[in-house]
Design an enzyme around this catalytic site. Structure first.
Site, PDB file in Angstrom:
ATOM      1  N   GLY A   1       0.838  -1.191   0.000  1.00 11.44           N
ATOM      2  CA  GLY A   1       0.000   0.000   0.000  1.00 11.44           C
ATOM      3  C   GLY A   1       0.875   1.243   0.000  1.00 11.44           C
ATOM      4  O   GLY A   1       2.009   1.197   0.492  1.00 11.44           O
TER       5      GLY A   1
ATOM      6  N   GLN B   1       3.324   9.882   0.984  1.00 12.83           N
ATOM      7  CA  GLN B   1       4.585   9.137   1.134  1.00 12.83           C
ATOM      8  C   GLN B   1       5.564   9.396  -0.008  1.00 12.83           C
ATOM      9  O   GLN B   1       6.738   9.038   0.099  1.00 12.83           O
ATOM     10  CB  GLN B   1       4.315   7.635   1.235  1.00 12.83           C
ATOM     11  CG  GLN B   1       3.592   7.240   2.507  1.00 12.83           C
ATOM     12  CD  GLN B   1       3.384   5.744   2.567  1.00 12.83           C
ATOM     13  OE1 GLN B   1       2.384   5.252   2.054  1.00 12.83           O
ATOM     14  NE2 GLN B   1       4.313   5.020   3.155  1.00 12.83           N
TER      15      GLN B   1
ATOM     16  N   HIS C   1      -4.800   2.062   7.249  1.00 14.11           N
ATOM     17  CA  HIS C   1      -3.413   2.530   7.380  1.00 14.11           C
ATOM     18  C   HIS C   1      -3.147   3.663   6.376  1.00 14.11           C
ATOM     19  O   HIS C   1      -2.561   4.693   6.732  1.00 14.11           O
ATOM     20  CB  HIS C   1      -2.463   1.346   7.150  1.00 14.11           C
ATOM     21  CG  HIS C   1      -1.014   1.688   7.163  1.00 14.11           C
ATOM     22  ND1 HIS C   1      -0.140   1.211   8.122  1.00 14.11           N
ATOM     23  CD2 HIS C   1      -0.256   2.465   6.332  1.00 14.11           C
ATOM     24  CE1 HIS C   1       1.082   1.687   7.870  1.00 14.11           C
ATOM     25  NE2 HIS C   1       1.032   2.433   6.789  1.00 14.11           N
ATOM     26  N   GLU C   2      -3.609   3.462   5.130  1.00 13.23           N
ATOM     27  CA  GLU C   2      -3.348   4.470   4.093  1.00 13.23           C
ATOM     28  C   GLU C   2      -4.162   5.745   4.316  1.00 13.23           C
ATOM     29  O   GLU C   2      -3.668   6.848   4.105  1.00 13.23           O
ATOM     30  CB  GLU C   2      -3.639   3.895   2.699  1.00 13.23           C
ATOM     31  CG  GLU C   2      -2.841   2.642   2.326  1.00 13.23           C
ATOM     32  CD  GLU C   2      -1.348   2.765   2.568  1.00 13.23           C
ATOM     33  OE1 GLU C   2      -0.803   3.879   2.504  1.00 13.23           O
ATOM     34  OE2 GLU C   2      -0.713   1.728   2.850  1.00 13.23           O
TER      35      GLU C   2
ATOM     36  N   HIS D   1      -2.544   8.004   6.641  1.00 14.73           N
ATOM     37  CA  HIS D   1      -1.503   8.830   6.015  1.00 14.73           C
ATOM     38  C   HIS D   1      -2.083  10.147   5.477  1.00 14.73           C
ATOM     39  O   HIS D   1      -1.420  11.176   5.518  1.00 14.73           O
ATOM     40  CB  HIS D   1      -0.855   8.094   4.839  1.00 14.73           C
ATOM     41  CG  HIS D   1       0.250   7.165   5.230  1.00 14.73           C
ATOM     42  ND1 HIS D   1       1.381   7.585   5.880  1.00 14.73           N
ATOM     43  CD2 HIS D   1       0.412   5.833   5.032  1.00 14.73           C
ATOM     44  CE1 HIS D   1       2.191   6.549   6.082  1.00 14.73           C
ATOM     45  NE2 HIS D   1       1.629   5.471   5.584  1.00 14.73           N
TER      46      HIS D   1
ATOM     47  N   CYS E   1       5.445  -0.060   7.386  1.00 15.52           N
ATOM     48  CA  CYS E   1       5.181   1.092   6.518  1.00 15.52           C
ATOM     49  C   CYS E   1       6.440   1.415   5.722  1.00 15.52           C
ATOM     50  O   CYS E   1       7.532   1.441   6.292  1.00 15.52           O
ATOM     51  CB  CYS E   1       4.784   2.286   7.383  1.00 15.52           C
ATOM     52  SG  CYS E   1       4.451   3.781   6.446  1.00 15.52           S
ATOM     53  N   LEU E   2       6.274   1.679   4.428  1.00  9.35           N
ATOM     54  CA  LEU E   2       7.444   1.996   3.589  1.00  9.35           C
ATOM     55  C   LEU E   2       8.151   3.269   4.066  1.00  9.35           C
ATOM     56  O   LEU E   2       9.334   3.441   3.821  1.00  9.35           O
ATOM     57  CB  LEU E   2       7.023   2.153   2.125  1.00  9.35           C
ATOM     58  CG  LEU E   2       6.551   0.871   1.426  1.00  9.35           C
ATOM     59  CD1 LEU E   2       6.122   1.188  -0.004  1.00  9.35           C
ATOM     60  CD2 LEU E   2       7.627  -0.202   1.435  1.00  9.35           C
TER      61      LEU E   2
HETATM   62 ZN    ZN Z   1       2.379   3.567   5.648  1.00  9.09          ZN
END
Ligand code: ZN
Length: 179
Positions: free
Chosen positions: A52, A57, A143-144, A147, A101-102
């Site tokens: 995701g 991000q 989660h997204e 963000h 998370c990236l």
């Molecule tokens: Zn994330």
């Protein structure tokens, strides 16, 4: 400065970067710029082996995320992008899941969230869409969407765990200054 016709290459930003803390802006028109942003985000996500990715991000403060869980859940998962997503309903039933998370690489912690949600938004064709999500799909979507509101999963863990992670988080912050 306008960079007309030139697709911008996007790169991940990391914990500590201001853009990750902003409430992202609504997207008005699903135009060519948004479509090429979506395509660029898929490149970044696949390159980083994520499932995701939200626009903030890659340092774009817009309300959009993509996900690809097609390999997960026994190959029954989906891939999709959602513009201006809104969580309409959340189940009372919550559960823990080990999230990563990236933008916070190397850290995995259990986060408790509602197990089922009803989400609306707009797809890349500009159509209104609605998802009744559960399992991993509901997890990744929440989660997204966090963000898009400037929230990271490490904000949702116990204070004492986050304190223990402080040295690691400090190292991650420095990834933002690589040239
Ligand atoms: Zn994330």
């Amino acid at each position: 400065m306008a960079e007309q016709g030139v697709a911008r290459a996007h790169d991940l930003i990391y914990y500590g970067h201001d853009t990750l803390r902003k409430v992202a802006e609504e997207i008005g028109d699903v135009n060519g710029e948004i479509i090429s942003l979506i395509d660029s985000m898929y490149n970044v996500m696949y390159r980083s082996k994520g499932i995701g990715l939200a626009a903030p991000q890659v340092d774009v403060s817009k309300r959009l995320f993509i996900l690809d869980i097609s390999e997960e859940e026994g190959g029954k998962g989906v891939s999709l992008e959602l513009i201006n997503p809104v969580i309409r309903e959340s189940s009372d039933k919550e559960g823990p899941y080990n999230e990563g998370c990236l933008s916070v690489p190397g850290i995995w912690e259990e986060v408790t969230r509602p197990l089922e949600i009803l989400v609306t938004g707009v797809d890349r064709e500009g159509n209104e869409v609605e998802y009744e999500a559960k399992g991993l799909l509901a997890r990744v979507m929440q989660h997204e969407i966090d963000h898009l509101n400037g929230i990271l999963f490490v904000d949702r863990i116990e204070d004492y765990i986050r304190n223990e992670l402080r040295p690691e988080l400090k190292k991650i912050k420095k990834l933002n200054h690589r040239t």
